[in-house]
Scaffold this motif. Sequence first.
Motif, PDB file in Angstrom:
ATOM      1  N   THR A 212       0.818  -1.235   0.000  1.00 34.95           N
ATOM      2  CA  THR A 212       0.000   0.000   0.000  1.00 34.95           C
ATOM      3  C   THR A 212       0.845   1.275   0.000  1.00 34.95           C
ATOM      4  OG1 THR A 212      -0.309   0.452   2.383  1.00 34.95           O
ATOM      5  CG2 THR A 212      -1.786  -1.186   1.399  1.00 34.95           C
TER       6      THR A 212
ATOM      7  N   ARG B 108       0.606   6.161  -1.093  1.00 36.14           N
ATOM      8  CA  ARG B 108      -0.337   7.201  -0.689  1.00 36.14           C
ATOM      9  C   ARG B 108       0.275   8.594  -0.726  1.00 36.14           C
ATOM     10  NH1 ARG B 108      -5.112   4.408  -0.562  1.00 36.14           N
ATOM     11  NH2 ARG B 108      -5.986   6.288   0.366  1.00 36.14           N
TER      12      ARG B 108
ATOM     13  N   ASN C  63      -6.471  12.100   2.059  1.00 32.11           N
ATOM     14  CA  ASN C  63      -5.512  11.081   1.672  1.00 32.11           C
ATOM     15  C   ASN C  63      -6.015  10.335   0.443  1.00 32.11           C
ATOM     16  OD1 ASN C  63      -4.387   8.318   1.731  1.00 32.11           O
ATOM     17  ND2 ASN C  63      -3.487   8.936   3.680  1.00 32.11           N
TER      18      ASN C  63
ATOM     19  N   GLY D 148      -5.019   7.242  -2.760  1.00 31.49           N
ATOM     20  CA  GLY D 148      -4.162   6.184  -3.274  1.00 31.49           C
ATOM     21  C   GLY D 148      -3.922   6.364  -4.756  1.00 31.49           C
TER      22      GLY D 148
ATOM     23  N   CYS E 152      -0.227  -2.060  -3.583  1.00 31.97           N
ATOM     24  CA  CYS E 152      -1.171  -2.590  -2.606  1.00 31.97           C
ATOM     25  C   CYS E 152      -1.458  -4.062  -2.843  1.00 31.97           C
ATOM     26  CB  CYS E 152      -2.476  -1.816  -2.636  1.00 31.97           C
ATOM     27  SG  CYS E 152      -3.701  -2.560  -1.541  1.00 31.97           S
TER      28      CYS E 152
ATOM     29  N   ASP F 233      -1.108   7.716   8.560  1.00 29.48           N
ATOM     30  CA  ASP F 233      -1.371   8.702   7.514  1.00 29.48           C
ATOM     31  C   ASP F 233      -0.136   9.538   7.169  1.00 29.48           C
ATOM     32  OD1 ASP F 233      -3.995   7.967   7.303  1.00 29.48           O
ATOM     33  OD2 ASP F 233      -4.800   9.646   8.446  1.00 29.48           O
TER      34      ASP F 233
ATOM     35  N   CYS G  29      -1.441   2.841   3.612  1.00 28.26           N
ATOM     36  CA  CYS G  29      -2.890   2.989   3.652  1.00 28.26           C
ATOM     37  C   CYS G  29      -3.429   2.562   5.015  1.00 28.26           C
ATOM     38  CB  CYS G  29      -3.519   2.127   2.562  1.00 28.26           C
ATOM     39  SG  CYS G  29      -5.319   2.135   2.569  1.00 28.26           S
TER      40      CYS G  29
END
Lengths: 159, 617
Positions: B72, B75, B92, B94, B298, B505, B510
Motif C-alpha cells: 500500500t 499514498r 488522503n 491512493g 497494494c 497517515d 494505507c
Amino acid sequence: MQRSLNINPAKCTGCLQCELACSYENEALFNPAKSRIRVFTFHQEGRFVPYTCTQCAEAWCMRACPVDAITLNRLTGAKEILEARCVGCKVCTIACPFGTVNYNQTTGKVIKCDLCGGDPACASACPTGAITYVDADQTGYERMRAWAEKTSVGASATA
Amino acid sequence: MAWTGNILRVDLTNGRIGSEALNREWARDYLGQRGLATKYLVEEIDPKCDPLGLENKLIMATGPLTGTMASTGGRYSVITKSPLTGCVACSNSGGFLGAELKNAGWDMIIFEGRSPHPVYLLIQDDRAELLPADEIWGTSVWHTDEWLHKRHQDPLLRVAAVGRSAEAGCLYAAVINDLHRAAGRSGVGTVMASKHLKAVAVRGTRGVGNIKDPRRFMQAVNAGKKVLADNAVTGQGLPAYGTQVLMNVINEVGALPTRNVREVQFEGASKISGEAMHEPRPSDGKPNLTTNAGCFACTIACGRISTIDKGHFTVETKPEYWGNSGGLEYEAAWALGADTGVSDLDALTYANFVCNEDGFDPISFGSTVAAAMELYEMGVLTQELTGGVEFRFGSAEALARAAELVAKGEGFGRDLGLGSKRFCAKYGHPDLSMTVKGQEFPAYDPRGIQGMGLTYATSNRGACHLRSYTVASEILGIPVKTDPLSPLGKAGLVKAFQDATAAVDSSGLCLFTTFAWTLEDIAPQIDAACEGDWGAGRLAEVGERIWNLERDFNLRAGVSGAEDTLPKRLLTEAAKTGPATGKVSALQEMLPEYYQLRGWSSDGVPIRETRERLGLS
C-alpha cells in the motif's frame, strides 16, 4: 528442467508489485519506469495485464544483435544481455515483435527480462498468483485442469 | 532516509518554481505526509486566513514509504485550510500519483498564491513547469486527464485534477487522481481551483531508493505482506467485496444512518451491498462489479471497478458512461444510497461516476442531498427551487439529477454545493444538517456505534470516520472487541486510534492495512527505511504530536471545544429499530474523559505540560 513465467491476467489487480520487485532486483531502486515487466491497465474494460519477454526459442532479438550481446542461458532458457558487449544500437528493440526489449537511457544499454537467473522476483512478489513460474512444458496445465474440472461426471469424449 | 529530501515550491502568483531541502528536524518529529505537511502549513499560514484567499497554501505530500514496495506504499495527502470547515484539511488518496511524485524525486509540493490565469503543473523528474490550462478550464477531470495524455504524448503520465464542481465553488470538491482515486474530503479541490490550478501531471523515472537497510526492509515488507494475506479482512473480505463488505453488517447492527439519519436501518441495504455488486443484473446478465483493483504496491486490492447497465435510465443515451470505472465503496454507497433512501445500485454507481468525473466528495454530496430531501418532504423546498425535480427520499432520478447539477455548478446544484451546514442554514433548519464543524459525517450511526460519536465530535477535520475508526473494535473486534452500545472505555479507544491513525497517515501507507497490522507491524518497515530509531511507541508519540498540532491550528483558527459536538438528532432522537433501539449518543459521558486523557483543559485546549511533553511551541 526449464521453467516459464506464466501470466494469468484475470488474477491481476494492477498493483505493480511485480514492477517494483523487478526494478529493485535489477536496479536496486523501486522504479517501475525501469521494470522489465509492465502491467497494462485497460480502464474501459476493467482489465489489468502484466506483460514481459516470453523467451522465444528462436529469439528475434538474439538474431538481430550485431555484436552478439544477447546470449542464451542454457539452464533457464533466458535470453540475457551481456551489458559489457551491448553497444546500445537498439536493433533488438526493433526486432522484438512484442516490444519487450527496451533501451535504458541511463546506461545506454538495452534491458530485458532474464528470469532473474532462475528465481524471478516478479513471481515471488505477485500477491494474487497472476504471475507464476512453472514447468516450461506445462504452461497450459492449470487451464487444462480448470476445463477438466468442468467435465460432467460420467461423460465420455469421442474424438 | 527514504525521504528524497526535496520540496518543490510553486508560487502561482508570480509563476516562480523553486526547490528546497526538506526540514529533517521536522521529519523526525512529524514523519511525512499528513504530519509533516501540517507542520509546514502551520508554520507558513495564519490559521485565520481565508481558505479561498491568496494567503492559504495547498500542499501535496508523500510519506517516507510512498513509492516503495511496502504494501500500500503509494499514498499521498492534500493538506490545506478547508473552506468547508475552517479547520485544517488533510485528504488522503491512493492510486498512482503519489508514488510517481516520489519517483520524480519530490517529497512534497507546496502551492502558494493564485495564478492570474488557469495553469497546470507538469513535473518530469527534476523539471517542473507551469503551463496554460485555458483549454481544459471548464472541463471535467476525465476530460483533463485525457487531454494531458494526448498533449504530452505520454501514456505513463499520472494526473491529479479538479473538475467543474471545484471551479464553480462547490465547497466539498475533491482532488481526483488516476481518474477515480480521490483526496476527497473537506473541499481540498475547491482550494486548488481557487488558485486557478487545474491539474498536476507527473512523470517520474528516477526511482525511489535511499533505503537505510535494504535487506532488512525487504524482510519487513515481505513479513507485512504475509500478515495482510493471512488476515480474513485484508486477505479475503476486502478483495472480494471492498469496503462494501460492511453494508449488510452495519445495517444488521442498527448503525446505518438512513434518510438523513432519521432511522438507523435501511430496508434497501442488501440491494446496494457488496454482495449485490456481484449479482448478475436481470437486464444484461452482468454483475455491477467487473473486478477488484489495487492502488500502487497494494496487496489488498479493495478497489471496485464497475459498470452501469447500458439500459439504465441514467446512461441509456450516454455511451460515455458505458465503460468500466471506479465503483462504489461503502461510504459512497451509504451516502448516495441509504442516506437518500435510494436502493437502485446502478443509479448509485452513476452518481459515483459523476462524483469522480467532476471531482466532488460523495459523502458530503449524498448527505447534503439527504438534507434537501428531508426539507422537500417538509415542504420547505419546492419544485420551483429544485428546478422541477421531485426531491423525495428514494428518488433515483433526483439523486442522478442532483449529481449532474453539482458537477457543473448549475442551478440548484450551486445550493447543494454549499454542503449540508450552509444549505440547511440557508433554508432555516440548521438542526437538519448532519455535520460536525461543517463536515458531513459518514456511514456509521453513533447511536449504534458509540465510539463513532466521539470520533466525529473530536475529529480535527470535521466529522470523519478515518480519524479513529473504532468500528474496527466495536463491530469487527480488531484489535479487541468492545461493546458498540456502551460509551465505557471509548475515550481511551478513540485517543489510541487517533494517534495511531495520524502516524499511519504520515507514513505513505494505507490506513486499511490496520485491519491486520498494528504499529508493531508498521514500525519495522519504517525503521528499516528511515534514519533514526522508529519503534511502535515512537510512532504513537508522533501521532499524538500531530493530533495536538492539528488541534492547535483549529483553536487558533477560531474553532473551539464548543464545536466538539454532534447534530441534535443524534443526541436527542433515539434509534427506533435494531439492537440500538432507545439509544442516543452518549457523547457527554465520553468527552470529559477524552479531554482528560488527551491532557487538555475542560474546554478542550492542550495544557502547558502536554505541549511541553510533545515539544509543541
